[in-house]
Design an enzyme around this catalytic site. Structure first.
Site, mmCIF file in Angstrom:
data_model
loop_
_atom_site.group_PDB
_atom_site.id
_atom_site.type_symbol
_atom_site.label_atom_id
_atom_site.label_comp_id
_atom_site.label_asym_id
_atom_site.label_seq_id
_atom_site.Cartn_x
_atom_site.Cartn_y
_atom_site.Cartn_z
ATOM 1 C CG ASP A 69 -2.184 0.856 0.892
ATOM 2 O OD1 ASP A 69 -2.817 0.626 -0.161
ATOM 3 O OD2 ASP A 69 -2.520 1.759 1.685
ATOM 4 C CE1 TYR A 151 -1.741 12.212 -6.981
ATOM 5 C CE2 TYR A 151 -1.539 9.882 -6.410
ATOM 6 C CZ TYR A 151 -2.272 11.057 -6.428
ATOM 7 O OH TYR A 151 -3.543 11.076 -5.910
ATOM 8 C CE LYS A 172 8.185 4.793 -9.297
ATOM 9 N NZ LYS A 172 6.805 4.479 -9.686
HETATM 10 P P1 ITT Z 1 -3.490 -2.177 -5.246
HETATM 11 O O1 ITT Z 1 -4.168 -1.684 -4.006
HETATM 12 O O2 ITT Z 1 -4.301 -3.176 -5.984
HETATM 13 O O3 ITT Z 1 -2.080 -2.650 -4.984
HETATM 14 P P2 ITT Z 1 -3.673 0.589 -6.081
HETATM 15 O O4 ITT Z 1 -3.377 1.280 -7.371
HETATM 16 O O5 ITT Z 1 -5.054 0.737 -5.499
HETATM 17 O O6 ITT Z 1 -3.316 -0.945 -6.280
HETATM 18 P P3 ITT Z 1 -2.642 1.859 -3.678
HETATM 19 O O7 ITT Z 1 -3.861 1.583 -2.901
HETATM 20 O O8 ITT Z 1 -1.335 1.609 -3.019
HETATM 21 O O9 ITT Z 1 -2.581 1.035 -5.056
HETATM 22 O O10 ITT Z 1 -2.830 3.338 -4.208
HETATM 23 C C1 ITT Z 1 -1.861 4.196 -4.319
HETATM 24 C C2 ITT Z 1 -2.072 5.135 -5.469
HETATM 25 O O11 ITT Z 1 -0.961 6.000 -5.382
HETATM 26 C C3 ITT Z 1 -2.020 4.453 -6.839
HETATM 27 O O12 ITT Z 1 -3.258 4.290 -7.434
HETATM 28 C C4 ITT Z 1 -1.169 5.402 -7.654
HETATM 29 O O13 ITT Z 1 -1.984 6.348 -8.299
HETATM 30 C C5 ITT Z 1 -0.311 6.079 -6.625
HETATM 31 N N1 ITT Z 1 0.998 5.435 -6.578
HETATM 32 C C6 ITT Z 1 1.358 4.288 -5.931
HETATM 33 N N2 ITT Z 1 2.634 4.009 -6.141
HETATM 34 C C7 ITT Z 1 3.112 4.976 -6.948
HETATM 35 C C8 ITT Z 1 4.347 5.226 -7.547
HETATM 36 O O14 ITT Z 1 5.389 4.414 -7.376
HETATM 37 N N3 ITT Z 1 4.477 6.305 -8.315
HETATM 38 C C9 ITT Z 1 3.437 7.144 -8.521
HETATM 39 N N4 ITT Z 1 2.227 6.984 -8.008
HETATM 40 C C10 ITT Z 1 2.055 5.894 -7.230
#
Ligand code: ITT
Length: 193
Positions: A69, A151, A172
């Site tokens: 997360d 982002y 990255k």
């Molecule tokens: P899962 O829960 O299925 O793993 P998710 O996309 O819903 O996928 P998150 O709940 O962790 O993932 O949400 C975090 C959000 O933050 C995600 O949708 C991205 O838009 C952003 N995010 C996560 N990791 C990132 C990264 O490495 N670089 C840029 N944005 C990121």
């Protein structure tokens, strides 16, 4: 090689973690175990949500697994969007709308400091473990770059003059919040064998 299910519906995360872990763990996707559900994320911390996702897969499918997360925490916005990063501009995972909203909220703000934080929850042999990774940086004034996801076009890590989306996947995946957390997971797994 150890085999673990990665409990994510985000194909970009899956690809990144596969690149980072290349040769020391065999990662199985939710698609490969025939899981099509949206795994619930109703906790109020990254740790809580990572655990919810991992527990869901362990309980419903029986596999050892891990979940990630991640939140973008912006200092001038009291650490928003944080756990709401995926749905900052409303339900769904619309990265463009989320970035548009964040850039609007940041208009006129001098303090542009932000950090990405990833928490990985691992369930292995019925025990739970947490690993985290943080990278500090700033929110840029506009979107730049095409690679990465979420982002990445508006986050510039400290020590660099380009956004994650300009720096490219290889860089990255060496320095990111997710890479740091995954390396802690790797160290832990290798300490077991
Ligand atoms: P899962 O829960 O299925 O793993 P998710 O996309 O819903 O996928 P998150 O709940 O962790 O993932 O949400 C975090 C959000 O933050 C995600 O949708 C991205 O838009 C952003 N995010 C996560 N990791 C990132 C990264 O490495 N670089 C840029 N944005 C990121």
């Amino acid at each position: 090689m150890k085999t673990l299910v990665f409990a994510t519906n985000n194909k970009h995360k899956l690809e990144e973690v596969r690149q980072i872990t290349a040769d020391w763990v065999n990662i199985v996707s939710l698609e490969e175990i025939d899981c099509q559900e949206e795994v619930p994320e109703t906790a109020d911390t990254l740790e809580g949500n990572a655990l919810l996702k991992a527990r869901y897969i362990k309980e419903h499918y029986g596999f050892d697994c891990f979940a990630d997360d991640t939140g973008l925490e912006v200092e001038a916005l009291n650490n928003a969007p944080g756990i709401y990063s995926a749905r900052y501009a409303g339900p769904g995972h619309d990265a463009r709308a989320n970035m548009r909203k964040l850039l609007r909220e940041m208009e006129g703000k001098e303090n542009r400091k932000a950090r990405f934080r990833t928490v990985i929850a691992l369930i292995l042999d019925d025990k739970e473990y947490l690993f985290d990774g943080i990278i500090h940086g700033v929110i840029t004034a506009e979107k730049k770059g095409e690679s990465g996801f979420g982002y990445d076009p508006i986050f510039m890590p400290d020590g660099y003059t380009q956004t994650f989306a300009e720096l490219g996947d290889a860089l990255k995946n060496r320095i990111s919040h997710r890479a740091l957390a995954v390396h802690k997971l790797a160290e832990f797994l290798s300490s077991l064998s």
